[in-house]
Write an enzyme that holds these catalytic residues in place. Structure first.
Site, PDB file in Angstrom:
ATOM      1  N   ASP A   1       0.899  -1.254   0.025  1.00  0.00           N
ATOM      2  CA  ASP A   1       0.073   0.013  -0.028  1.00  0.00           C
ATOM      3  C   ASP A   1       0.911   1.361  -0.019  1.00  0.00           C
ATOM      4  O   ASP A   1       1.828   1.340   0.801  1.00  0.00           O
ATOM      5  CB  ASP A   1      -0.775   0.116   1.320  1.00  0.00           C
ATOM      6  CG  ASP A   1      -1.753   1.190   1.457  1.00  0.00           C
ATOM      7  OD1 ASP A   1      -2.717   1.377   0.633  1.00  0.00           O
ATOM      8  OD2 ASP A   1      -1.718   2.061   2.314  1.00  0.00           O
TER       9      ASP A   1
ATOM     10  N   GLU B   1       1.654  -0.581  -4.927  1.00  0.00           N
ATOM     11  CA  GLU B   1       0.667   0.517  -5.295  1.00  0.00           C
ATOM     12  C   GLU B   1       1.421   1.806  -5.574  1.00  0.00           C
ATOM     13  O   GLU B   1       1.864   2.505  -4.477  1.00  0.00           O
ATOM     14  CB  GLU B   1      -0.323   0.797  -4.285  1.00  0.00           C
ATOM     15  CG  GLU B   1      -1.801   1.930  -4.544  1.00  0.00           C
ATOM     16  CD  GLU B   1      -2.056   2.372  -3.246  1.00  0.00           C
ATOM     17  OE1 GLU B   1      -3.479   2.854  -3.542  1.00  0.00           O
ATOM     18  OE2 GLU B   1      -1.631   2.284  -2.224  1.00  0.00           O
TER      19      GLU B   1
END
Length: 567
Positions: free
Chosen positions: A236, A289
């Site tokens: 993330d 990401e």
């Protein structure tokens, strides 16, 4: 629609059950390149399937739906965070990386899920959030209790405030959710204390990656989950993890290095993670990401000793316009080519307005800054385009991510009562931003009234309300309809697996009118998409394999329609 009955269209939705029988199925560990052309299904656990009737999805619910996912044909599941968390940001505020939040089940349940999915040929990718932890994490609780200047606070970014009495944040960095990226503490005597950095919610203190404890902890967490059979990790906010230790103000100078985005010291972190992943059998992958407009900087994360793949946000946010899509595809493939990494393609995720809604608007792109309530949407047009986009993405070279419910053609839910909204993007934005709850509404599986099989009979109301008209979009109903979105996805994913030239591999554009995207993947396979207002002739072919909608009576390709051809 398919020109012949789609494979799996009549298979239906297997009823939810408590267990999945695990046969002595050969494990897929031997395929070291599985990730290069995989179809990966994103599971938002809270909204996928509720087994115990508390209104919240759980891992037992996912296990009961593994046959559905196997019939869909996906190669891996990516789970949004399932760890213990106060849920200030949907689980991205992690309190313990080595356990499962009780709302989802137990660690033993997660281990069973990973094993049972693998027996069906489906790997599991877990979410890692290295930028921050929850304010409930033991490290942060220790830091608060230890007080200013303590070693425990060195794992985070605690600083005195500016101004005469320290009443101003240490710098001008903004939170991704609105407001300043700093929260002030209170000393044990009740006086205002130091500030701590939180680039997201105030319940998500940023970690200091210059501290050896932080690096060692995350490396151990990777091993913990790889030891339990996880096939990979999704990282993330991967480009925001390290910070300039001087914490300088953001400036308008484009030549100035950014103090916390895409810093060069990130790459040593991901190289160490890659060494850990490569030490396990099979390919255990790292998926980043990475929101990065600079293609050369983006590609650095995908060098052979760093991440395997990264999400393609340029394509995800691209409007439904032929020239823009062509440029996005070319730019993506060009960025990946020098490092030999496969591209990824995704239309939607848990942060983005659902595809059929977005494509039905005048502005068909996506930008957080322009999200608003009450934007007119033509769902019929959006659905046609979403069907065509499904065939487009599944034919492009590389891997594809499919967000749960996209295979059902679910729209964004835009009339959730304000008092039911939970996303901090809405809460911290003062109500100006609708937030992301509209794409996180629980899945409709069966039946004619809520909760549509998401929960068992007599259960509590789902944590977010489902629209009544979703009775027409349930997996059960669509399983019996050969022209449904679910049938299209099942047929396309099955055909993709059967076509040797699809997934990773060569790609060549065909010479077509400007409103048409057409490309060849092998000497025997062509994909064409018409984004213009007038029907167009199909490229030369010997057979129509699959179409997203009916062709014209003259066998031409209508507007907002895609077709796969044998050439």
């Amino acid at each position: 629609m398919s020109t012949s009955p789609p494979s799996g269209a009549g298979g239906g939705v297997p009823p939810a059950r408590k267990d999945v029988d695990v046969a002595d199925t050969p494990q897929p560990e031997a395929d070291a390149n599985w990730w290069r052309g995989a179809v990966i299904y994103q599971v938002y656990p809270r909204s996928f399937a509720d087994s115990n009737g508390d209104g919240t999805g759980d891992l037992a619910g996912v296990r009961s739906r593994l046959p559905y996912l196997a019939e869909l044909g996906v190669n891996a599941l990516w789970f949004n965070p399932w760890y213990p968390s106060p849920m200030a940001d949907g689980g991205y505020d992690v309190a313990d990386y080595r356990d499962i939040d009780p709302m989802f089940g137990t660690l033993a349940e997660a281990e069973k899920l990973i094993s049972e999915a693998l027996a069906l040929g489906i790997r599991t990718i877990i979410d890692i959030v290295p930028n921050h932890v929850s304010a409930a994490h033991p490290w942060f609780r220790e830091a608060l209790a230890a007080g200013p200047g303590s070693p425990a606070r060195e794992r985070f970014w605690f600083r005195p405030g500016r101004g005469e009495h320290g009443e101003l944040p240490p710098n001008n960095w903004p939170s991704q959710f609105g407001g300043p990226a700093w929260t002030r503490t209170t000393n044990t005597d009740g006086t205002p204390g130091d500030w701590f950095l939180n680039l997201f919610d105030s319940e998500q203190p940023d970690l200091n990656w210059n501290h050896p404890d932080v690096r060692a902890e995350h490396e151990d967490v990777l091993r913990f989950w790889f030891d339990r059979g996880a096939g990979g990790v999704r990282i993330d906010s991967a480009a925001m993890v390290t910070k300039d230790p001087l914490l300088p103000d953001l400036t308008d100078d484009p030549a100035a290095p950014h103090p916390y985005v895409d810093r060069d010291d990130l790459h040593d972190i991901y190289r160490s993670w890659r060494r850990i992943a490569d030490s396990y059998p099979g390919a255990r992958i790292l998926v980043g990401e990475v929101w990065m407009p600079d293609a050369e900087r983006f590609a650095r994360y995908l060098r052979p000793d760093e991440m395997h793949t990264a999400f393609n946000f340029d394509f995800l946010s691209c409007p439904w316009e032929p020239e823009r899509l062509r440029i996005s595809i070319d730019t993506t493939l060009a960025a990946h080519e020098p490092v030999g990494a496969p591209a990824t393609w995704v239309l939607c995720n848990h942060d983005v307005t659902r595809t059929v809604t977005r494509y039905g608007r005048e502005d068909t792109g996506f930008d957080f800054a322009t999200k608003a309530f009450g934007i007119p949407t033509d769902l019929a047009k959006g659905t046609r385009r979403a069907r065509a986009a499904a065939l487009l993405t599944l034919a492009l070279p590389g891997s594809v991510y499919l967000y749960q419910g996209e295979e059902l053609g679910l729209p964004e839910v835009e009339d959730i009562p304000v008092e039911r909204l939970q996303d901090p993007m809405y809460l911290r934005g003062g109500g100006s931003d609708p937030g992301r709850d509209g794409c996180r509404v629980p899945i409709p599986w069966s039946g004619t009234t809520p909760p549509f099989g998401f929960s068992p009979a007599g259960a509590a109301e789902p944590w977010l309300p489902q629209p009544a008209d979703w009775a027409a979009r349930t997996a059960e109903l669509q399983s019996g309809d050969p022209d449904s979105m679910l049938a299209l996805y099942r047929s396309a994913i099955g055909s993709r697996a059967a076509e040797p030239g699809l997934g990773d591999g060569p790609f060549t554009w065909l010479d077509t009118p400007a409103t048409v995207l057409a490309f060849r993947r092998t000497p025997g396979f062509v994909c064409a998409v018409n984004l213009g207002p007038d029907p167009v002739a199909l490229p030369p072919h010997t057979a129509v394999l699959l179409a997203s909608g009916p062709l014209t009576a003259e066998q031409t390709l209508p507007q907002d329609t895609a077709v796969w051809l044998r050439s």
